[in-house]
Design an enzyme around this catalytic site. Structure first.
Site, PDB file in Angstrom:
ATOM      1  N   HIS A  58       0.911  -1.283   0.063  1.00 24.47           N
ATOM      2  CA  HIS A  58      -0.138   0.050  -0.015  1.00 24.47           C
ATOM      3  C   HIS A  58       0.802   1.049  -0.065  1.00 24.47           C
ATOM      4  O   HIS A  58       1.435   1.485   0.900  1.00 24.47           O
ATOM      5  CB  HIS A  58      -0.976  -0.208   1.145  1.00 24.47           C
ATOM      6  CG  HIS A  58      -2.001   1.100   1.232  1.00 24.47           C
ATOM      7  ND1 HIS A  58      -2.894   1.212   2.435  1.00 24.47           N
ATOM      8  CD2 HIS A  58      -2.159   2.273   0.501  1.00 24.47           C
ATOM      9  CE1 HIS A  58      -3.415   2.403   1.967  1.00 24.47           C
ATOM     10  NE2 HIS A  58      -3.175   2.812   1.060  1.00 24.47           N
ATOM     11  N   GLU A  69      -2.014  -1.379  -3.420  1.00 23.46           N
ATOM     12  CA  GLU A  69      -3.094  -0.803  -2.861  1.00 23.46           C
ATOM     13  C   GLU A  69      -3.143   0.866  -2.818  1.00 23.46           C
ATOM     14  O   GLU A  69      -1.594   1.271  -2.821  1.00 23.46           O
ATOM     15  CB  GLU A  69      -3.102  -1.214  -1.294  1.00 23.46           C
ATOM     16  CG  GLU A  69      -3.561  -2.664  -1.395  1.00 23.46           C
ATOM     17  CD  GLU A  69      -3.789  -2.802   0.057  1.00 23.46           C
ATOM     18  OE1 GLU A  69      -4.520  -4.064   0.301  1.00 23.46           O
ATOM     19  OE2 GLU A  69      -3.312  -2.595   1.097  1.00 23.46           O
ATOM     20  N   HIS A 122      -8.092  -7.817   5.549  1.00 21.97           N
ATOM     21  CA  HIS A 122      -8.176  -7.131   6.702  1.00 21.97           C
ATOM     22  C   HIS A 122      -8.358  -7.428   7.776  1.00 21.97           C
ATOM     23  O   HIS A 122      -9.544  -8.176   8.281  1.00 21.97           O
ATOM     24  CB  HIS A 122      -9.158  -5.826   6.274  1.00 21.97           C
ATOM     25  CG  HIS A 122      -8.649  -4.574   7.180  1.00 21.97           C
ATOM     26  ND1 HIS A 122      -7.569  -4.065   7.053  1.00 21.97           N
ATOM     27  CD2 HIS A 122      -9.013  -4.072   8.476  1.00 21.97           C
ATOM     28  CE1 HIS A 122      -7.367  -2.807   7.759  1.00 21.97           C
ATOM     29  NE2 HIS A 122      -8.174  -2.959   8.647  1.00 21.97           N
TER      30      HIS A 122
END
Length: 246
Positions: A48, A75, A196
């Site tokens: 990310h 991400e 997540h």
């Protein structure tokens, strides 16, 4: 008829970079980490690039794009800056996530219903460039339908509420939402991923969902790696996911 799909493991390496950034050192080396993670069974490497660059840096994305042998899942927030980076780097996949500077980690799914036109325009050039685009969404049927209208071929279901809930009725209710959303998306032609907050225990019911395509997991793997090494931590997660599919 068996509708079970092969389940892929995406390993998120953000928190390996977090350790490096805590002291501004050149170690741990992300290239070496990725080599070990891939050898241990990861199917794709997730990272990310946040707007505040708190862990992954631009140079990491550029360097790893050339070194990753499985595939890069980038991400990123839906900003012009990130779109330009993705179009230049050309990762195999990118996942569009919501982002707030004050959050410790991504706190929920995209508001796809509230910004459908904007996301459709944002995703179009990425898709045209051959990048597989996914939207990080809540396990909500209306959000999945919006993802279809936007044109994203993939959704990643946010499992944070499920993972945070105490075992019992509350967690079961969250699991039922995820199961229903996965079935709904798959029936409409979406590739369904999830991630997540997943760890070595709560991953089992998610991995058991027959139509689930890929799970993206990072923090739990990096935490276990402190005691077992990163390769063994990845192998243990791969084994847990495989057990759930038997």
């Amino acid at each position: 008829m068996n509708t079970q799909t092969a389940l892929r493991l995406g390993v998120n390496i953000d928190h390996i970079a977090t350790i490096r950034q805590a002291r501004g050192t050149p170690y741990p080396d992300l290239v070496e980490a990725v080599r070990i993670v891939e050898e241990a069974g990861a199917d794709i490497i997730t990272l990310h690039l946040r707007e505040d660059r708190r862990h992954i840096q631009d140079r990491d994305v550029e360097m790893l794009r050339e070194r990753i042998t499985t595939g890069m899942n980038l991400e990123m927030a839906a900003t012009e800056e990130m779109q330009a980076i993705a179009l230049r780097i050309r990762p195999q996949a990118c996942c569009i996530v919501p982002e707030r500077r004050e959050e410790l980690t991504t706190e929920g799914g995209l508001d796809v219903l509230g910004q459908e036109a904007r996301l459709k325009a944002f995703c179009a050039p990425l898709l045209a460039a051959g990048i597989e685009v996914s939207l990080f969404v809540e396990p909500d049927l209306a959000h999945l339908d919006a993802a279809l209208r936007i044109g994203a071929p993939v959704v990643e279901l946010h499992t944070g509420a499920y993972a945070s809930a105490a075992p019992g009725p509350d967690r079961e209710a969250h699991l039922e939402r995820i199961v229903a959303a996965a079935a709904h998306g798959h029936a409409r032609g979406l590739v369904v991923n999830a991630g997540h907050g997943l760890d070595y225990e709560n991953v089992l019911p998610i991995a058991a969902i027959p139509v689930m395509h890929e799970l993206n997991i990072g923090h739990a793997i990096v935490a276990r790696a402190l005691f077992t090494g990163i390769g063994e931590a990845v192998r243990a997660m791969r084994a847990a996911m495989d057990r759930a599919r038997r």
